[in-house]
Enzyme design. Structure first.
Site, PDB file in Angstrom:
ATOM      1  N   ASP A 145       0.866  -1.181   0.000  1.00  0.00           N
ATOM      2  CA  ASP A 145       0.000   0.000   0.000  1.00  0.00           C
ATOM      3  C   ASP A 145       0.895   1.220   0.000  1.00  0.00           C
ATOM      4  OD1 ASP A 145      -2.390  -1.439   0.053  1.00  0.00           O
ATOM      5  OD2 ASP A 145      -2.490  -1.464   2.236  1.00  0.00           O
ATOM      6  N   ASP A 159      -6.835  -1.566  -4.600  1.00  0.00           N
ATOM      7  CA  ASP A 159      -7.926  -1.232  -3.683  1.00  0.00           C
ATOM      8  C   ASP A 159      -8.886  -0.240  -4.330  1.00  0.00           C
ATOM      9  OD1 ASP A 159      -6.631  -2.816  -1.771  1.00  0.00           O
ATOM     10  OD2 ASP A 159      -5.655  -1.090  -0.835  1.00  0.00           O
TER      11      ASP A 159
END
Length: 186
Positions: A145, A159
């Site tokens: 991330d 995402d």
């Protein structure tokens, strides 16, 4: 009274006729689904490769002050870092999502559904790739991330694709549009 009138279902567009999964229209929608999925997957994969190579183990890069930054973290959990001890379960869920999308694709005749499912498929594949191949590997890898928005958990482009695809599915469902192109008239 036709079957469509009895069930309250009509075709998606005037003049549409029900088609089988092998029809040219169905194949085009499947092509759109897989094109969107491949694009979402590649954009996610390339972005992760770039940020890991350039930003991992470095200070965050401020794009808009503290409002938007690039910072690399490894997330072994789900959204918001929930369930970091259940990585294998998230891997199984992502795999199941991929199988379900592949099954739905056989009856796909709706362009908006093809786009939505393509986004979900590309995002699921992007995060599944991390879980399978990033350290420590073997279904327990940490998802990369790197997008940090002020007062929001760090996320990635996979995402974003999943959220956008899910949001589109909610809209399509509220509008009564089914993946087969029919529209519910409740």
């Amino acid at each position: 009274m036709t079957e469509a009138e009895q069930t309250g279902r009509t075709t998606g567009a005037p003049g549409d006729v029900e088609e089988t999964g092998g029809s040219p229209r169905g194949r085009r929608r499947i092509g759109v689904l897989f094109t969107v999925a491949v694009c979402a997957y590649l954009v996610d994969l390339l972005s992760k490769l770039a940020v890991v190579a350039k930003l991992e183990h470095h200070d965050p890069v401020e794009l808009i002050g503290s409002w938007l930054q690039f910072t690399v973290i490894r997330n072994r959990g789900a959204a918001f870092g929930i369930g970091e001890t259940m990585t294998i379960i998230f891997t199984v869920i992502a795999s199941a999502v991929i199988v379900v999308i592949a099954r739905i694709a056989r009856k796909l005749h709706s362009l908006p559904w093809a786009i939505a499912l393509g986004l979900l498929l590309g995002g699921a594949l992007g995060n599944l790739t991390d879980r399978l191949f990033r350290a420590p590997g073997g279904f327990e890898g940490g998802v990369v991330d790197f997008i940090a928005v002020w007062h929001w958990p760090v996320f990635n482009l996979a995402d974003s694709a999943i959220v956008c695809g899910g949001f589109l599915i909610v809209i399509l469902s509220f509008r009564g549009l089914d993946p087969d192109g029919s529209v519910h008239r409740d």
